[in-house]
Design a protein around this motif. Sequence first.
Motif, PDB file in Angstrom:
ATOM      1  N   VAL A   1       0.845  -1.202   0.000  1.00  0.00           N
ATOM      2  CA  VAL A   1       0.000   0.000   0.000  1.00  0.00           C
ATOM      3  C   VAL A   1       0.875   1.244   0.000  1.00  0.00           C
ATOM      4  O   VAL A   1       1.624   1.488   0.946  1.00  0.00           O
ATOM      5  CB  VAL A   1      -0.935   0.021   1.224  1.00  0.00           C
ATOM      6  N   TYR A   2       0.776   2.043  -1.063  1.00  0.00           N
ATOM      7  CA  TYR A   2       1.537   3.288  -1.173  1.00  0.00           C
ATOM      8  C   TYR A   2       0.572   4.463  -1.309  1.00  0.00           C
ATOM      9  O   TYR A   2      -0.567   4.307  -1.755  1.00  0.00           O
ATOM     10  CB  TYR A   2       2.466   3.267  -2.396  1.00  0.00           C
ATOM     11  N   GLY A   3       1.038   5.638  -0.929  1.00  0.00           N
ATOM     12  CA  GLY A   3       0.261   6.840  -1.173  1.00  0.00           C
ATOM     13  C   GLY A   3      -0.667   7.212  -0.030  1.00  0.00           C
ATOM     14  O   GLY A   3      -0.638   6.622   1.050  1.00  0.00           O
ATOM     15  N   PRO A   4      -1.530   8.207  -0.260  1.00  0.00           N
ATOM     16  CA  PRO A   4      -2.415   8.726   0.787  1.00  0.00           C
ATOM     17  C   PRO A   4      -3.354   7.656   1.326  1.00  0.00           C
ATOM     18  O   PRO A   4      -3.889   6.834   0.578  1.00  0.00           O
ATOM     19  CB  PRO A   4      -3.199   9.835   0.061  1.00  0.00           C
ATOM     20  N   LEU A   5      -3.563   7.699   2.626  1.00  0.00           N
ATOM     21  CA  LEU A   5      -4.423   6.705   3.254  1.00  0.00           C
ATOM     22  C   LEU A   5      -5.881   6.835   2.822  1.00  0.00           C
ATOM     23  O   LEU A   5      -6.627   5.853   2.846  1.00  0.00           O
ATOM     24  CB  LEU A   5      -4.325   6.816   4.779  1.00  0.00           C
ATOM     25  N   MET A   6      -6.298   8.038   2.430  1.00  0.00           N
ATOM     26  CA  MET A   6      -7.682   8.204   2.001  1.00  0.00           C
ATOM     27  C   MET A   6      -7.963   7.468   0.700  1.00  0.00           C
ATOM     28  O   MET A   6      -9.118   7.203   0.355  1.00  0.00           O
ATOM     29  CB  MET A   6      -8.022   9.684   1.851  1.00  0.00           C
ATOM     30  N   ASP A   7      -6.908   7.100  -0.010  1.00  0.00           N
ATOM     31  CA  ASP A   7      -7.061   6.335  -1.247  1.00  0.00           C
ATOM     32  C   ASP A   7      -6.701   4.864  -1.060  1.00  0.00           C
ATOM     33  O   ASP A   7      -6.735   4.091  -2.015  1.00  0.00           O
ATOM     34  CB  ASP A   7      -6.163   6.924  -2.342  1.00  0.00           C
ATOM     35  N   ALA A   8      -6.361   4.482   0.160  1.00  0.00           N
ATOM     36  CA  ALA A   8      -5.828   3.139   0.390  1.00  0.00           C
ATOM     37  C   ALA A   8      -6.906   2.069   0.296  1.00  0.00           C
ATOM     38  O   ALA A   8      -8.030   2.253   0.768  1.00  0.00           O
ATOM     39  CB  ALA A   8      -5.163   3.077   1.759  1.00  0.00           C
ATOM     40  N   ASP A   9      -6.540   0.964  -0.320  1.00  0.00           N
ATOM     41  CA  ASP A   9      -7.397  -0.212  -0.344  1.00  0.00           C
ATOM     42  C   ASP A   9      -7.341  -0.878   1.037  1.00  0.00           C
ATOM     43  O   ASP A   9      -6.264  -1.270   1.509  1.00  0.00           O
ATOM     44  CB  ASP A   9      -6.904  -1.189  -1.409  1.00  0.00           C
ATOM     45  N   LEU A  10      -8.471  -1.006   1.687  1.00  0.00           N
ATOM     46  CA  LEU A  10      -8.486  -1.497   3.065  1.00  0.00           C
ATOM     47  C   LEU A  10      -8.067  -2.957   3.178  1.00  0.00           C
ATOM     48  O   LEU A  10      -7.518  -3.371   4.202  1.00  0.00           O
ATOM     49  CB  LEU A  10      -9.864  -1.282   3.688  1.00  0.00           C
ATOM     50  N   GLU A  11      -8.320  -3.734   2.143  1.00  0.00           N
ATOM     51  CA  GLU A  11      -7.843  -5.119   2.177  1.00  0.00           C
ATOM     52  C   GLU A  11      -6.319  -5.146   2.197  1.00  0.00           C
ATOM     53  O   GLU A  11      -5.711  -5.973   2.878  1.00  0.00           O
ATOM     54  CB  GLU A  11      -8.384  -5.909   0.989  1.00  0.00           C
TER      55      GLU A  11
END
Length: 266
Positions: free
Chosen positions: A110-120
């Motif tokens: 998981v890279y980048g902003p957490l608001m765009d993060a895939d929760l899986e």
Amino acid sequence: MSPVTPTPAELADLSDRAAIVTGGSRGIGYAIAAELLARGASVTITARKPDELAASVEQLAASVPDGDKRVIGLPGNAGDPESRAQTVARTVQRFGRLDILVNNAGVNPVYGPLMDADLEGVRKVFDINVVACLGYLQEAYRAWMGKHGGAVVNLASTAGLRSTGVIAAYGASKAALIRLTEELAAQLGPKIRVNAVAPAVVKTKFATALYADREEETARAYPMRRLGNPEDVASLVGFLVSDASSWITGETVRVDGGVLATGNLG
């Protein structure tokens, strides 16, 4: 008669001890396995890819006397409870003990902003980087360490101590691992010591994206003016699992070329 004080060499020696190093087929894990073997320990390394693991076992075995008797590789995923149980059981069966656990396996999908993060993806990060470390120690505790004691080192990261904005989920998982280390040290002393190490950017395949094509530029942020090598971390781990550090537990030791001292995070 006054007690005999052990020499530094005796304190550093790991002969007659057995270790598990997860994620030990390459990079930091491989270097740690080599360090422990050089200090006299017997070592089990784990990894997900059997062919790569077998090649690493062969190289490690060739590097020390009686290496074919002192190092084994067990394929498996750190996130699989059955794999963890089998790794611990087979290590104790092979070496008759389990004194050292190095939780090195980790993932960072998981890279980048957490608001765009895939929760899986975030769940996977925490499952491997945090939950699996506790799971391995639970197995080691039941199989050997609970009665006989031991030393544990968790591989954290400077990303667990400072915000990066880029590898945020990974950093949050390593921050959790740092707190887990403290909790375990408090609960398991005096028989079991639990510490963590927090590397900055180390030149491994895992970290390539953090410095590829700009190594000199990245290294300029470090007072030591270079990025880390796996051996920089391995020597610290070797110290932390030895009797030379017998009064150290619950600590997270930075091995970062001084980058956090600058107020930045390389």
